[in-house]
Write an enzyme that holds these catalytic residues in place. Structure first.
Site, PDB file in Angstrom:
ATOM      1  N   TYR A 117      -5.693  12.675 -14.277  1.00 24.81           N
ATOM      2  CA  TYR A 117      -6.644  11.563 -14.096  1.00 24.81           C
ATOM      3  C   TYR A 117      -8.075  12.048 -13.924  1.00 24.81           C
ATOM      4  O   TYR A 117      -8.940  11.258 -13.547  1.00 24.81           O
ATOM      5  CB  TYR A 117      -6.284  10.738 -12.858  1.00 24.81           C
ATOM      6  CG  TYR A 117      -4.847  10.325 -12.747  1.00 24.81           C
ATOM      7  CD1 TYR A 117      -4.255   9.493 -13.686  1.00 24.81           C
ATOM      8  CD2 TYR A 117      -4.073  10.752 -11.668  1.00 24.81           C
ATOM      9  CE1 TYR A 117      -2.933   9.109 -13.570  1.00 24.81           C
ATOM     10  CE2 TYR A 117      -2.748  10.364 -11.545  1.00 24.81           C
ATOM     11  CZ  TYR A 117      -2.188   9.552 -12.499  1.00 24.81           C
ATOM     12  OH  TYR A 117      -0.880   9.158 -12.375  1.00 24.81           O
TER      13      TYR A 117
ATOM     14  N   PRO B 261       0.826  -1.215   0.000  1.00 27.93           N
ATOM     15  CA  PRO B 261       0.000   0.000   0.000  1.00 27.93           C
ATOM     16  C   PRO B 261       0.861   1.266   0.000  1.00 27.93           C
ATOM     17  O   PRO B 261       1.870   1.337   0.708  1.00 27.93           O
ATOM     18  CB  PRO B 261      -0.775  -0.106   1.321  1.00 27.93           C
ATOM     19  CG  PRO B 261       0.115  -0.917   2.215  1.00 27.93           C
ATOM     20  CD  PRO B 261       0.897  -1.845   1.328  1.00 27.93           C
ATOM     21  N   GLY B 262       0.503   2.229  -0.804  1.00 33.23           N
ATOM     22  CA  GLY B 262       1.173   3.532  -0.786  1.00 33.23           C
ATOM     23  C   GLY B 262       0.161   4.591  -0.400  1.00 33.23           C
ATOM     24  O   GLY B 262       0.150   5.117   0.709  1.00 33.23           O
TER      25      GLY B 262
ATOM     26  N   ARG C 290      -2.760  15.556 -10.428  1.00 33.99           N
ATOM     27  CA  ARG C 290      -3.721  14.450 -10.512  1.00 33.99           C
ATOM     28  C   ARG C 290      -5.068  14.883 -11.104  1.00 33.99           C
ATOM     29  O   ARG C 290      -5.723  14.115 -11.783  1.00 33.99           O
ATOM     30  CB  ARG C 290      -3.914  13.798  -9.139  1.00 33.99           C
ATOM     31  CG  ARG C 290      -2.622  13.174  -8.600  1.00 33.99           C
ATOM     32  CD  ARG C 290      -2.863  12.245  -7.426  1.00 33.99           C
ATOM     33  NE  ARG C 290      -3.556  11.041  -7.835  1.00 33.99           N
ATOM     34  CZ  ARG C 290      -4.841  10.829  -7.718  1.00 33.99           C
ATOM     35  NH1 ARG C 290      -5.608  11.752  -7.149  1.00 33.99           N
ATOM     36  NH2 ARG C 290      -5.390   9.721  -8.143  1.00 33.99           N
TER      37      ARG C 290
ATOM     38  N   CYS D 231       0.241  28.621 -16.732  1.00 31.86           N
ATOM     39  CA  CYS D 231      -0.259  29.106 -18.014  1.00 31.86           C
ATOM     40  C   CYS D 231      -0.934  27.979 -18.774  1.00 31.86           C
ATOM     41  O   CYS D 231      -0.418  27.505 -19.793  1.00 31.86           O
ATOM     42  CB  CYS D 231       0.884  29.702 -18.813  1.00 31.86           C
ATOM     43  SG  CYS D 231       1.412  31.222 -18.065  1.00 31.86           S
TER      44      CYS D 231
HETATM   45  N1  LLP Z   1       2.874  -1.742  -6.007  1.00 26.68           N
HETATM   46  C1  LLP Z   1       3.126  -1.516  -7.311  1.00 26.68           C
HETATM   47  C2  LLP Z   1       3.840  -2.517  -8.087  1.00 26.68           C
HETATM   48  C3  LLP Z   1       2.696  -0.339  -7.911  1.00 26.68           C
HETATM   49  O1  LLP Z   1       2.941  -0.127  -9.186  1.00 26.68           O
HETATM   50  C4  LLP Z   1       1.998   0.621  -7.144  1.00 26.68           C
HETATM   51  C5  LLP Z   1       1.535   1.861  -7.743  1.00 26.68           C
HETATM   52  C6  LLP Z   1       1.768   0.355  -5.783  1.00 26.68           C
HETATM   53  C7  LLP Z   1       2.215  -0.841  -5.253  1.00 26.68           C
HETATM   54  C8  LLP Z   1       1.077   1.315  -4.873  1.00 26.68           C
HETATM   55  O2  LLP Z   1      -0.221   1.631  -5.252  1.00 26.68           O
HETATM   56  P1  LLP Z   1      -1.137   2.473  -4.225  1.00 26.68           P
HETATM   57  O3  LLP Z   1      -1.371   1.613  -3.002  1.00 26.68           O
HETATM   58  O4  LLP Z   1      -0.390   3.708  -3.854  1.00 26.68           O
HETATM   59  O5  LLP Z   1      -2.367   2.759  -4.981  1.00 26.68           O
HETATM   60  N2  LLP Z   1       0.174   8.243 -10.008  1.00 26.68           N
HETATM   61  C9  LLP Z   1      -1.058   7.520  -9.863  1.00 26.68           C
HETATM   62  C10 LLP Z   1      -0.885   6.183  -9.199  1.00 26.68           C
HETATM   63  C11 LLP Z   1       0.124   5.310  -9.904  1.00 26.68           C
HETATM   64  C12 LLP Z   1       0.368   4.084  -9.125  1.00 26.68           C
HETATM   65  C13 LLP Z   1       1.548   3.379  -9.624  1.00 26.68           C
HETATM   66  N3  LLP Z   1       1.810   2.178  -8.946  1.00 26.68           N
HETATM   67  C14 LLP Z   1      -2.067   8.377  -9.084  1.00 26.68           C
HETATM   68  O6  LLP Z   1      -1.745   9.505  -8.774  1.00 26.68           O
HETATM   69  O7  LLP Z   1      -3.192   7.949  -8.828  1.00 26.68           O
END
Ligand code: LLP
Length: 467
Positions: A366, A319-320, A362, A393
């Site tokens: 998105y 989780p991130g 974002r 801009c």
């Molecule tokens: N593990 C892998 C292999 C990943 O590619 C990612 C996210 C995560 C874990 C973590 O995902 P999370 O739990 O944070 O959703 N920039 C985009 C999100 C891109 C995510 C890329 N990979 C945004 O702002 O929504």
């Protein structure tokens, strides 16, 4: 009856009502707790985080600024660690990474997923235990692989046949054995934005299970003496609420896991199910908590393992967003306010702040939804449908597409946008030569600088042209 309007819903009285889920606040000074870090409070219209009133924080550190609530971050990290007690929890550094956060994670007993040499360098500087680091990426350079092997990262998640060969050579040359997971594509259509879904077939990540490439990758890793196969890795996408995607993916990945044990004769002690757990950006989002996620995911995996008659592998997740997302908000100062007439007689208030798409891409990238609240005074005047925009801009430079802000919003007001911890600072840019804002930590009524504000000198440091 409201009529459809290109930028919202216009009612017979000409007023815009915004998207269907947006409600006029009954109390504009109340916070919706789900959207904010847990120490957020509002009193007399002044928003405080970690016991620090934001007007004070801005006086000390300037605006815009990201405000990081240490207690909230740590409690979300611990909630995942405790709910997934039998798993390894890898925090996905791409959401937001700096040495302070890496230290907190190390102290809270989490592991760390990095996906570039830069993120690895942060882990190294924070003296993060390298055996608890996983290294991701679909195109890691030779230099990045060498550094990861030299530092002794616990696992490298391989993503292509080219990389398996490259990593095997690097490890052999350095006289090391490297733990490897094979990133597989489960063929799942995750219900999220196309750019952040990663388990369907037609995208760049992973080895396809359906085509047989994933099994072939397992064979090749197994055959390389310098690589130690740990297991399979699957990540279906990001900002996902519906666990059925995880369920289908887990089923397919476990079926492959069982086949690999049977046909290749490998041990496969581990399995990683990735991250992607959604958070609330607005009142329309209803995320699960870590305990619910753990119960559901574990139930699915245990059930499948029993059906396949295989031992339960040691599981991990990544989780991130669900850890850092709600722990940060961004505070901006309002610079200009413009009331714009739209077709059909409706009006929209454009509130320009001193940041924008350079600190939160974002919304533009998105079509993400955010909310905002005044952080420096009690609301006055009736709610007016407003759009919070930046100072860049570009007409697409929108921070919050639709929000009811008090009609008397004015220059000098502070606005706070919650839920900006994940993928805002980490995707920030210097577009228009903007200076990236600082990340200011708050705890027990005190502030501390986690990342300082960039300076013009920082910007010009890379400009080595001769005049
Ligand atoms: N593990 C892998 C292999 C990943 O590619 C990612 C996210 C995560 C874990 C973590 O995902 P999370 O739990 O944070 O959703 N920039 C985009 C999100 C891109 C995510 C890329 N990979 C945004 O702002 O929504």
């Amino acid at each position: 009856m409201p009529t459809a309007h290109p930028s919202g819903w216009a009612h017979a009285d000409g007023a815009l009502r915004g998207p269907h889920w947006l409600r006029e606040p009954s109390d504009p000074d109340a916070l919706v707790p789900l959207l904010w870090s847990r120490t957020a409070t509002k009193s007399d219209g002044v928003l405080s985080i970690g016991g620090v009133p934001l007007p004070e924080l801005v006086r000390e550190h300037g605006s815009p600024a990201y405000v990081l609530d240490e207690a909230d971050f740590r409690s979300r990290a611990r909630a995942f660690r405790d709910a997934f007690a039998d798993y390894d929890v890898f925090y996905a550094g791409k959401a937001f990474l700096c040495t302070t956060v890496a230290r907190w994670l190390a102290e809270e007993g989490l592991s760390l997923d990095v996906c570039s040499g830069g993120e690895l360098a942060v882990a190294e500087r924070a003296r993060f235990p390298m055996e608890r680091v996983g290294f991701h990426g679909n195109n890691k350079t030779l230099g990045e692989l060498e550094r990861a092997v030299e530092l002794g990262v616990g696992r490298v998640i391989v993503d292509s046949f080219t990389e398996i060969e490259r990593l095997a050579d690097v490890a052999a040359e350095l006289g090391r054995t490297v733990g490897v997971m094979v990133r597989v594509t489960a063929g799942v259509e995750a219900h999220t934005h196309e750019y952040i879904a990663t388990a369907h077939e037609d995208q760049k990540f992973g080895f396809s299970i359906a085509s047989g490439d994933a099994l072939e990758a397992v064979r090749r890793v197994h055959a390389a003496p310098s690589l130690r196969l740990l297991g399979l890795h699957s990540h279906i996408g990001s900002q996902i609420f519906d666990t059925s995607g995880f369920e289908v993916a887990a089923r397919r990945v476990l079926a492959l896991h069982a086949r690999a044990i049977e046909e290749v004769g490998v041990e496969m002690p581990e399995m990683d199910l990735g991250g992607g757990f959604g958070i609330a950006y607005t009142t329309q989002d209803d995320p699960s908590d870590p305990a619910q996620l753990a119960t559901e995911i574990t139930k699915i995996v245990e059930h499948e393992c029993r059906a396949l008659e295989i031992a339960l592998p040691r599981l991990s997740i990544e989780p991130g967003r669900a850890i850092v997302g709600p722990s940060m908000c961004t505070v901006y100062e309002v610079g200009t306010v413009k009331d714009v007439a739209l077709d059909g007689g409706a009006r929209r208030t454009y509130v320009s702040v001193d940041g924008g798409m350079s600190d939160n891409i974002r919304t533009a990238l998105y079509d993400a939804d955010y909310s905002a609240t005044i952080a420096s005074r009690p609301s006055g005047g009736p709610p007016a449908l407003s759009r919070v925009v930046g100072k860049h801009c570009e007409a697409g430079d929108i921070v919050v597409k639709d929000e009811f802000l008090p009609a008397d919003v004015r220059p000098g007001d502070l606005l706070a946008v919650p839920g900006t911890g994940a993928y805002c600072r980490s995707m920030a840019s210097n577009y228009n030569h903007a200076l990236r804002p600082p990340v200011i930590g708050v705890r027990d009524g005190k502030t501390f600088t986690v990342l300082r504000r960039e300076t013009v000198a920082d910007l010009l440091a890379t400009d080595v042209g001769v005049l």
